[in-house]
Design a protein around this motif. Structure first.
Motif, short mmCIF file in Angstrom:
data_model
loop_
_atom_site.label_atom_id
_atom_site.label_comp_id
_atom_site.label_asym_id
_atom_site.label_seq_id
_atom_site.Cartn_x
_atom_site.Cartn_y
_atom_site.Cartn_z
N ASN A 166 0.57 -8.02 -50.04
CA ASN A 166 -0.86 -7.76 -49.82
C ASN A 166 -1.61 -7.57 -51.14
O ASN A 166 -1.00 -7.48 -52.22
N ALA A 167 -2.93 -7.50 -51.04
CA ALA A 167 -3.75 -7.51 -52.26
C ALA A 167 -3.58 -6.23 -53.07
O ALA A 167 -3.59 -6.26 -54.30
N THR A 168 -3.42 -5.10 -52.37
CA THR A 168 -3.21 -3.85 -53.10
C THR A 168 -1.92 -3.92 -53.90
O THR A 168 -1.87 -3.58 -55.08
N GLN A 169 -0.86 -4.38 -53.25
CA GLN A 169 0.43 -4.54 -53.95
C GLN A 169 0.29 -5.53 -55.11
O GLN A 169 0.85 -5.32 -56.19
N SER A 170 -0.47 -6.57 -54.89
CA SER A 170 -0.63 -7.60 -55.92
C SER A 170 -1.30 -7.05 -57.17
O SER A 170 -0.82 -7.26 -58.29
N PHE A 171 -2.41 -6.36 -56.99
CA PHE A 171 -3.13 -5.82 -58.16
C PHE A 171 -2.33 -4.72 -58.84
O PHE A 171 -2.41 -4.55 -60.06
N TYR A 172 -1.53 -4.00 -58.06
CA TYR A 172 -0.61 -3.03 -58.68
C TYR A 172 0.37 -3.77 -59.61
O TYR A 172 0.59 -3.38 -60.75
#
Ligand code: GUN
Ligand code: ZN
Length: 443
Positions: free
Chosen positions: A349-355
């Motif tokens: 997901n996007a949150t995991q990605s930006f992390y």
């Protein structure tokens, strides 16, 4: 002192381990106060503005997200000039293109030109820290760190070690590689924000004696990094096992030489066994996930969710691996990592990605005490992401109903065009919309 105003995104925890809401820190209208190259204060504009001394005028970034600068955990600066080389898998690609290009870096003027271009492209992409391969030539390392020092970027880089299975002009010896690295470490390691990385290219191009010498350097100096390639391609793996028949695995070749530990970064790790993941977990070694490269060379699909399995999580950062990778943009790299995960039956997901592109990269490099977050005391390495940068981004983002959706659209459609500005240790070193010269060295 300076201040930035706009929406912010940052992380306080790892969203692969906990719910997104507890990890992501978001302010719709924040003030970020920067002093002496570090973030001094961050919080809602209405609460913080009173603390700003009169005379300090915040730089306003509407229609944007203020984020920690991106971290690229695996990239080759000399390969920018040969990105997009057609038609081969890893070993042929190295012989036909890479080893031909890297010979040019015997010429210091050429290395300076390439380092200049590369660092500007990184900053244009919002990347403020990278783990960088130079070439076998010490002058390629000097050219890189000199330019990085001018921007005051926090970089991890080193001279490639190769003493066999490459053209004569690219070979050192175990002793010469040791001596040249040792001198470069004395000159650059922990000078300002520069960090030295012992860089044996990969097991096939180093003799056992050279790998041992690399291990000796790591024991001699404090705080060094180590980077190399691991389990990228099936033919490569078979070659390694035939070159080192006495070792139990590809990773064991490195472990035997003392190269697997904290601040070791292994590029690719596409074809890993459970034992390999356990070794990385136990030793604290990190993996650089390089999706655009793995797709471009047809190397295979990295199993991210296996690597980070909570029973024995391995540190993972995101790498562009240019010139086998096809973009220096971490947004584009995330775009492909989503697809690679999807092909493995998982969803990133996007949150995991930006992390992964920020704090995750800092964690992989053991720099998460000072990089990767917008938090008081952290280095003010920041990128400003403009979600109206292109007509398509503007049109699409106008239909976004959540931050998660907006982040996902940014990583799907965004690239260097979506980076409005980049700050390094509190200085605006890149401003897309500035008239005239867009890049500025640190004062
Ligand atoms: N393995 C050894 N050298 C290299 C390199 O330069 N790029 C990639 N992708 N893999 C490698
Ligand atoms: Zn690489």
């Amino acid at each position: 002192m300076k201040a930035l105003r706009g929406a912010t995104v940052s992380f306080r925890q790892n969203p692969f381990e906990q719910a997104a809401e507890t990890c992501l820190v978001h302010h719709e209208d924040a003030l970020v106060i920067i002093e002496d190259g570090k973030i001094q204060t961050i919080g809602p504009y209405s609460e913080i503005i009173a603390r700003l001394p009169t005379g300090v005028v915040p730089t306003e970034y509407p229609n944007a997200l203020i984020s920690a600068g991106f971290i690229d955990t695996h990239v080759h600066y000399p390969q920018v000039e040969m990105i997009g080389a057609y038609g081969s898998q890893l070993l042929e690609w190295l012989n036909n293109y890479t080893f031909v290009t890297e010979q040019k870096y015997a010429n210091e003027a050429h290395a300076e030109l390439a380092a200049r271009f590369f660092l500007r492209e990184l900053l244009r992409a919002g990347t403020t820290t990278a783990a960088v391969y130079c070439t076998v030539h010490p002058q390629s390392v000097n050219a890189f760190f000199e330019e990085s020092t001018r921007f005051n970027t926090c970089m991890v880089a080193g001279k490639v070690l190769m003493d066999r299975n490459a053209p004569e002009a690219l070979l050192d010896t175990a002793q010469r590689g040791y001596d040249e690295s040792d001198a470069l470490i004395a000159r650059w390691h922990q000078k300002g924000r520069q960090h030295y990385c012992v860089t044996p290219r990969f097991a096939p191009t180093s003799t056992e004696a050279q790998l041992e010498a690399a291990g000796a350097l790591l024991r001699k100096w404090d705080g060094l990094f180590m980077q190399t390639h691991l389990c990228e391609n099936q033919n490569e793996i078979e070659w390694v096992l035939s070159l080192f028949p006495q070792r139990s695995s590809y990773l064991d070749v490195y472990a035997h030489a003392g190269l697997v530990g904290q601040r070791s970064v292994f590029g690719h790790a596409v074809h890993m066994t459970e034992q390999d993941f356990c070794t990385c977990h136990d030793t604290g070694a990190a993996l650089a996930h390089c999706p655009t490269s793995n797709l471009f060379l047809g190397s295979g699909l990295f199993r991210l969710f296996d690597a980070i399995d909570s029973r024995r999580p391995v540190r993972v950062g995101l790498g562009t691996d240019v010139g086998a990778g096809t973009s220096l943009s971490q947004l584009q790299t995330l775009n492909e990592s989503y697809k690679v995960a999807a092909l493995a039956g998982t969803k990133l997901n996007a949150t995991q990605s930006f992390y992964l592109a920020t704090l995750g990269g800092a964690h992989a490099l053991y720099l998460d005490h000072r990089l990767g977050r917008l938090e008081p005391g952290f280095d003010a390495d920041i990128c400003i992401l403009d979600y109206k940068a292109t007509p398509l981004l503007e049109f699409r983002s106008s239909y976004c109903e959540s931050l998660e959706e907006l982040l996902f659209v940014l990583m799907t459609l965004g690239d260097d065009r979506a980076v409005r500005a980049t700050y390094v240790a509190g200085e605006c070193v890149y401003d897309r919309d500035r008239q005239g010269e867009k890049f500025r060295y640190a004062p």
